[in-house]
Design an enzyme around this catalytic site. Structure first.
Site, PDB file in Angstrom:
ATOM      1  N   SER A 132       0.840  -1.190   0.000  1.00  0.00           N
ATOM      2  CA  SER A 132       0.000   0.000   0.000  1.00  0.00           C
ATOM      3  C   SER A 132       0.877   1.243   0.000  1.00  0.00           C
ATOM      4  O   SER A 132       1.716   1.410  -0.879  1.00  0.00           O
ATOM      5  CB  SER A 132      -0.954  -0.037   1.200  1.00  0.00           C
ATOM      6  OG  SER A 132      -1.988   0.897   1.056  1.00  0.00           O
TER       7      SER A 132
ATOM      8  N   ASP B 295      -8.306  -7.036  -4.757  1.00  0.00           N
ATOM      9  CA  ASP B 295      -7.951  -5.693  -4.305  1.00  0.00           C
ATOM     10  C   ASP B 295      -8.525  -4.671  -5.269  1.00  0.00           C
ATOM     11  O   ASP B 295      -8.001  -4.460  -6.363  1.00  0.00           O
ATOM     12  CB  ASP B 295      -6.423  -5.570  -4.225  1.00  0.00           C
ATOM     13  CG  ASP B 295      -5.962  -4.235  -3.659  1.00  0.00           C
ATOM     14  OD1 ASP B 295      -6.808  -3.350  -3.435  1.00  0.00           O
ATOM     15  OD2 ASP B 295      -4.743  -4.077  -3.442  1.00  0.00           O
TER      16      ASP B 295
ATOM     17  N   HIS C 220      -7.644  -5.706  -0.334  1.00  0.00           N
ATOM     18  CA  HIS C 220      -6.379  -4.974  -0.241  1.00  0.00           C
ATOM     19  C   HIS C 220      -5.551  -5.411   0.965  1.00  0.00           C
ATOM     20  O   HIS C 220      -4.322  -5.442   0.902  1.00  0.00           O
ATOM     21  CB  HIS C 220      -6.681  -3.475  -0.146  1.00  0.00           C
ATOM     22  CG  HIS C 220      -5.464  -2.618  -0.047  1.00  0.00           C
ATOM     23  ND1 HIS C 220      -4.511  -2.551  -1.046  1.00  0.00           N
ATOM     24  CD2 HIS C 220      -5.017  -1.789   0.941  1.00  0.00           C
ATOM     25  CE1 HIS C 220      -3.541  -1.719  -0.690  1.00  0.00           C
ATOM     26  NE2 HIS C 220      -3.822  -1.253   0.509  1.00  0.00           N
ATOM     27  N   ASP C 221      -6.205  -5.751   2.059  1.00  0.00           N
ATOM     28  CA  ASP C 221      -5.495  -6.137   3.276  1.00  0.00           C
ATOM     29  C   ASP C 221      -4.832  -7.509   3.182  1.00  0.00           C
ATOM     30  O   ASP C 221      -4.247  -7.967   4.172  1.00  0.00           O
ATOM     31  CB  ASP C 221      -6.450  -6.129   4.465  1.00  0.00           C
ATOM     32  CG  ASP C 221      -6.349  -4.849   5.284  1.00  0.00           C
ATOM     33  OD1 ASP C 221      -5.534  -3.979   4.922  1.00  0.00           O
ATOM     34  OD2 ASP C 221      -7.085  -4.719   6.283  1.00  0.00           O
TER      35      ASP C 221
END
Length: 400
Positions: free
Chosen positions: A166, A332, A365-366
């Site tokens: 990120s 994501d 995304h995590d």
């Protein structure tokens, strides 16, 4: 507003994060000014960092980990505020993919942060009070420039590998573009070469939530002994939704009710997902500074590597000898795979040594923070190959 407090009183009663003496981190204070992209400079400034493992005799085994927006330097140790395990505890440690029996791992709290590095909650030497909005606006390149200053201080000329996800991935790209001769290998994970308009929009919602809180006090809440907890919690809730996927949310919560058999026809947390988000928001405000959230999200918004190199992304990597491995995740939607492919194409255009993997997962995304065995294997293999190339295959010759 109430009576303005003295700097001593603020430090004693209000600076729960940046001014806490943290025995688990090293803090380096620099008297020489740090030039910033905005045209201003920080002087003096401090960087807080955490290390794991040991530096070898020729100082060649450094793995630099760059943290994401709401992360900090506590990668693989219990967090001093929350007591929870480090945010990448599954990845970093003895025998783990980033093996601290083999590598010297370092992570620094970014400038603008709130865990010991200079940020908006730090004391402004010109006034004796917290900077607040007098803190200069920073960029990802400023963060990396400060990290390079730290490595100079530690007399570490080259990084075996710099990696992060990120915003951490943005820092990786900036390292590879700005300090080509110092980066042997790089792993940008779940990131892009520029922040999209959609992501800027999400950040603006979060910033407005913070600034709309009456306890924000135009950024001077520390002087007033207040804290915009509600606004920051809402910002965290909105952001956290973007870190997950619809499939992950459905799998984890569905439309299940929270500790009740039927809806209440009110506005309590009827659904489990509501309760989860409220918990995420409330726990976040105990470890993060509201102004830091404004500044760091703004730094991400300003990130545009191509714009910094004549509008051509490939120009950022001209002449690079760095070995790259890019990682994206199928679910994501915050930093979709297409954005990683753009970076790969730019690297291919300058004949860089690059590999790319898209990992299938529904964790969104995590995913880079969660248990993803394929990610572990990818990092272990790529980092191990880089170490072999640099002749540090065996954990021998550690410095005392």
């Amino acid at each position: 507003m109430g009576e303005t407090k003295t700097a001593e009183a603020i430090t004693d009663s209000s600076l729960r994060l940046a001014q806490i003496a943290n025995p688990q981190s090293e803090i380096v204070h620099f008297d020489e000014a740090l030039p910033l992209d905005c045209g201003s400079a920080l002087r003096p400034f401090s960087i807080a960092y955490q290390t794991y493992g040991a530096l070898n005799k020729d100082r060649s085994n450094l793995v630099l980990v760059c943290h994401a927006l709401t992360g900090d330097q506590h990668v693989a140790n219990p967090h001093p505020v929350t007591g929870k395990p480090g945010w990448w505890d599954m990845m970093v440690g003895p025998g783990k993919p980033i093996d601290t029996d083999r590598y010297f791992v370092l992570c620094a709290n970014v400038i603008g942060g709130c865990m010991g590095s200079t940020g908006p909650s730090s004391i402004n030497p010109a006034t004796g009070l917290p900077y607040g909005l007098d803190f200069p606006v920073i960029t990802v390149r400023d963060m990396v420039r400060a990290q390079a200053r730290l490595l100079d201080h530690l007399n570490i000329p080259e990084v075996l590998c710099v990696l992060g996800g990120s915003m951490g991935g943005m820092q990786v790209l900036e390292w590879a573009a700005t300090y080509k001769d110092r980066v042997f290998s790089a792993v940008p994970i779940a990131c892009s070469a520029r922040h999209s308009s959609q992501n800027i929009a999400f950040h603006e919602v979060g910033r407005q939530a913070v600034m709309a809180d009456p306890d924000w006090c135009q950024g001077r809440y520390l002087e007033e002994g207040r804290s915009p907890r509600k606004g920051l919690a809402v910002a965290r809730m909105a952001a956290h939704i973007t870190y997950m996927s619809d499939d992950a949310l459905h799998r984890k919560f569905g439309r299940n009710l929270q500790d009740r058999d039927k809806v209440t026809f009110g506005f309590d947390a009827d659904f489990q997902v509501e309760s989860y988000l409220r918990h995420q928001g409330l726990t976040f405000v105990d470890r993060f500074d509201a102004n830091s959230y404004l500044y760091i999200t703004r730094a991400m918004d300003y990130f545009d590597l191509a714009a910094d190199h004549g509008g051509v992304l490939a120009n950022a990597f001209l002449g690079t000898k760095t070995r790259f491995c890019l990682v994206s995740f199928t679910s994501d939607w915050l930093f979709p795979t297409e954005e990683s492919r753009e970076i790969v194409h730019a690297l291919n255009a300058v004949a860089a040594n690059v590999s790319f993997v898209e990992l299938k997962t529904d964790n969104g995304h995590d995913s880079f923070l969660l248990h993803e065995p394929e990610l572990f294997d990818t990092i272990r293999g790529f980092l191990g190959a880089a170490a072999l190339k640099r002749g540090i295959a065996e954990p021998k010759g550690w410095l005392p």
